[in-house]
Scaffold this motif. Structure first.
Motif, PDB file in Angstrom:
ATOM      1  N   ALA A  13       0.819  -1.218   0.000  1.00  0.00           N
ATOM      2  CA  ALA A  13       0.000   0.000   0.000  1.00  0.00           C
ATOM      3  C   ALA A  13       0.849   1.264   0.000  1.00  0.00           C
ATOM      4  N   VAL A  14       1.947   1.261   0.758  1.00  0.00           N
ATOM      5  CA  VAL A  14       2.810   2.445   0.828  1.00  0.00           C
ATOM      6  C   VAL A  14       3.496   2.685  -0.510  1.00  0.00           C
ATOM      7  N   VAL A  15       4.031   1.627  -1.106  1.00  0.00           N
ATOM      8  CA  VAL A  15       4.691   1.760  -2.404  1.00  0.00           C
ATOM      9  C   VAL A  15       3.683   2.203  -3.468  1.00  0.00           C
ATOM     10  N   THR A  16       2.499   1.613  -3.437  1.00  0.00           N
ATOM     11  CA  THR A  16       1.466   1.975  -4.409  1.00  0.00           C
ATOM     12  C   THR A  16       1.139   3.459  -4.327  1.00  0.00           C
ATOM     13  N   GLU A  17       1.015   3.969  -3.112  1.00  0.00           N
ATOM     14  CA  GLU A  17       0.702   5.393  -2.937  1.00  0.00           C
ATOM     15  C   GLU A  17       1.815   6.266  -3.484  1.00  0.00           C
ATOM     16  N   LYS A  18       3.044   5.809  -3.331  1.00  0.00           N
ATOM     17  CA  LYS A  18       4.184   6.605  -3.790  1.00  0.00           C
ATOM     18  C   LYS A  18       4.266   6.690  -5.313  1.00  0.00           C
ATOM     19  N   VAL A  19       3.871   5.629  -6.007  1.00  0.00           N
ATOM     20  CA  VAL A  19       4.112   5.592  -7.453  1.00  0.00           C
ATOM     21  C   VAL A  19       2.857   5.735  -8.308  1.00  0.00           C
ATOM     22  N   ALA A  20       1.680   5.783  -7.697  1.00  0.00           N
ATOM     23  CA  ALA A  20       0.463   5.890  -8.501  1.00  0.00           C
ATOM     24  C   ALA A  20       0.475   7.133  -9.379  1.00  0.00           C
ATOM     25  N   SER A  21       0.987   8.245  -8.851  1.00  0.00           N
ATOM     26  CA  SER A  21       1.040   9.470  -9.653  1.00  0.00           C
ATOM     27  C   SER A  21       2.021   9.348 -10.813  1.00  0.00           C
ATOM     28  N   SER A  22       2.990   8.451 -10.688  1.00  0.00           N
ATOM     29  CA  SER A  22       3.958   8.238 -11.774  1.00  0.00           C
ATOM     30  C   SER A  22       3.261   7.682 -13.007  1.00  0.00           C
ATOM     31  N   LEU A  23       2.246   6.840 -12.785  1.00  0.00           N
ATOM     32  CA  LEU A  23       1.482   6.286 -13.898  1.00  0.00           C
ATOM     33  C   LEU A  23       0.744   7.399 -14.641  1.00  0.00           C
ATOM     34  N   VAL A  24       0.224   8.363 -13.877  1.00  0.00           N
ATOM     35  CA  VAL A  24      -0.479   9.502 -14.479  1.00  0.00           C
ATOM     36  C   VAL A  24       0.485  10.311 -15.343  1.00  0.00           C
ATOM     37  N   GLN A  50      -6.566  10.226 -17.550  1.00  0.00           N
ATOM     38  CA  GLN A  50      -7.712   9.529 -18.144  1.00  0.00           C
ATOM     39  C   GLN A  50      -7.404   8.084 -18.493  1.00  0.00           C
ATOM     40  N   ASN A  51      -6.139   7.720 -18.519  1.00  0.00           N
ATOM     41  CA  ASN A  51      -5.740   6.357 -18.890  1.00  0.00           C
ATOM     42  C   ASN A  51      -5.289   5.512 -17.713  1.00  0.00           C
ATOM     43  N   VAL A  52      -5.471   6.007 -16.497  1.00  0.00           N
ATOM     44  CA  VAL A  52      -5.084   5.252 -15.316  1.00  0.00           C
ATOM     45  C   VAL A  52      -6.346   4.897 -14.528  1.00  0.00           C
ATOM     46  N   VAL A  53      -6.534   3.613 -14.267  1.00  0.00           N
ATOM     47  CA  VAL A  53      -7.734   3.168 -13.560  1.00  0.00           C
ATOM     48  C   VAL A  53      -7.358   2.258 -12.406  1.00  0.00           C
ATOM     49  N   ARG A  54      -8.162   2.347 -11.377  1.00  0.00           N
ATOM     50  CA  ARG A  54      -8.024   1.464 -10.222  1.00  0.00           C
ATOM     51  C   ARG A  54      -9.067   0.360 -10.384  1.00  0.00           C
TER      52      ARG A  54
END
Length: 432
Positions: free
Chosen positions: A342-353, A359-363
């Protein structure tokens, strides 16, 4: 809406952190665009010459040649055919591992691609074609591209990067060890010790260019079970003289489904029990002595996984006892939950954006497929994500499934994957 707010909050929270310079990010994304043609060329070569699990000799050599040309430290022969490249920046920072799987499947390709596989082999005693029917060829090509671009930008990087090219994600041949478990056993996450690991998977059944992820349990654990029911043989005309293991097996199968529908908190995470095989009997008018069923268990939470295993044993054993029969249950843990820290995901989710646009990033909801990347995540925090590669003219719901002769991916999906892996890596290494 919640998904968009989640991503926006994360993007906003990163503006004040020590991420890599925006000019470097812009430069790297431009280099990815320029490298797209070469990445496609690499993928086509690997696709044309696929190799099965633990037999990726040509693929490994192809990767090794590329990594050595980049000037990386290279190790080969890990878990039979695995290749690892090491990029040391000379600056303090995390050790980041990036993983791509190399193996193909015993599937005969059925399309008109000019680079379609013509390879054949014998698998489990049967003649078959060999095909990259799951997109692993694209994973290798993408990571080769990531390595090339990061080497070009070495002076802007921190820490150490391990490029892990893994054999046998689909599972080693019978009687052999392999895949991520063997790589871990042979020390791929050590010397230097890995702090975090990232991986991706192309999906030919997802919208082109879309990147999908989920914190915590993203892909299911995959466990196999076998239940052997022993009764008492009798003439089919006089079943009361015996104990019918087939009837008992039918009752057990129904009982297994109530574990899911009535005993499992599905509002927490989904779960699946499926019986895929049942074998019993030799003649129509003979009630046999034994019956055997086998199947798979899919869960997304380790505690739920343990509970379901216990309930399967209890259900089968007690149903059999109630009929005067005996049930022996064997459960084999094949692949653990692909669990995104969860911590790593929070750190890098914005990198996908940054890589592909908001508009191309979905959970997404949990995916009942399994992935042996999970074995790495058991040892170090990790993040795994999907990259869509369904041709725009095809309805993703009707696109050929992975692991089939008609599997097809749009090669334009590799560039978003390349960009995403680059952004995730750059942002993570520059976290405070």
């Amino acid at each position: 809406m919640k998904s968009i707010l989640f991503l926006l909050l994360i993007v906003g929270s990163f503006t004040a952190t020590g991420q890599v310079n925006e000019k470097v990010q812009t430069k790297v994304l431009a280099q990815a665009q320029q490298l797209e043609g070469k990445v496609i060329e690499w993928r086509r070569h690997i696709h044309q010459y696929p190799e099965l699990s633990n037999r990726e000799f040509k693929t490994g050599a192809y990767v090794e040649k590329h990594l050595r040309a980049l000037g990386l430290e290279v190790q080969t022969g890990i878990a039979h055919t695995g290749v690892v490249g090491l990029l040391k920046t000379g600056k303090p920072g995390p050790v980041i591992a990036l993983r791509a799987d190399m193996d193909a499947l015993p599937v005969t390709e059925r399309n008109n691609l000019p680079f379609a596989s013509k390879e054949t082999t014998t698998f489990n005693g049967q003649e078959t074609g060999v095909m990259h029917a799951c997109g692993h060829d694209s994973h290798v090509a993408i990571l080769m591209g990531v390595a090339e671009i990061l080497v070009k930008n070495k002076t802007s990087l921190r820490g150490t990067i391990k490029f892990i090219f893994q054999p046998a994600e689909e599972g080693p041949p019978a009687g052999e060890k392999g895949g991520a478990p063997l790589m871990v056993e042979e020390g791929v996450l050590e010397n230097p010790k890995v702090d975090v690991i990232f991986g991706l998977h192309i999906q030919g059944i997802r919208k082109l260019g879309q990147i999908a992820f989920k914190p915590n349990g993203m892909m299911a654990s995959s466990d196999w079970f076998t239940i052997k029911v022993t009764g008492k043989q009798a003439h089919g005309a006089a079943p009361w003289l015996g104990v019918d293991p087939i009837v008992v097996s039918a009752q057990i199968i129904n009982g297994l489904q109530t574990i899911i529908s009535r005993q499992t908190q599905l509002t927490k995470e989904p779960a699946v029990i499926s019986v895929g095989m049942i074998n019993a009997g030799i003649r129509q008018n003979i009630i046999p002595e034994t019956a055997e069923m086998s199947g798979t268990i899919r869960t997304f939470d380790p505690a739920m996984q343990k509970e379901i295993h216990e309930k399967i044993k209890r259900t089968a054993t007690l149903i059999a006892e109630s009929a005067g029969a005996k049930a022996e249950v064997e459960i084999i843990n094949k692949t653990p939950v692909t669990f995104n820290d969860a911590v790593v995901t929070e750190k890098v989710a914005s990198s996908l954006v940054k890589a592909v646009g908001e508009q191309n990033v979905v959970r997404i909801s949990p995916d009942t497929g399994a992935e042996d990347f999970a074995f790495f995540q058991q040892k170090v925090p990790g993040f795994f994500f999907f990259v869509g590669a369904c041709p725009p003219e095809v309805d993703p719901a009707k696109a050929p499934s992975h692991h089939t002769p008609d599997f097809m991916m749009d090669e334009r999906g590799m560039l978003p994957g390349l960009k995403a892996m680059l952004m995730v890596t750059l942002d993570y290494m520059h976290q405070p």
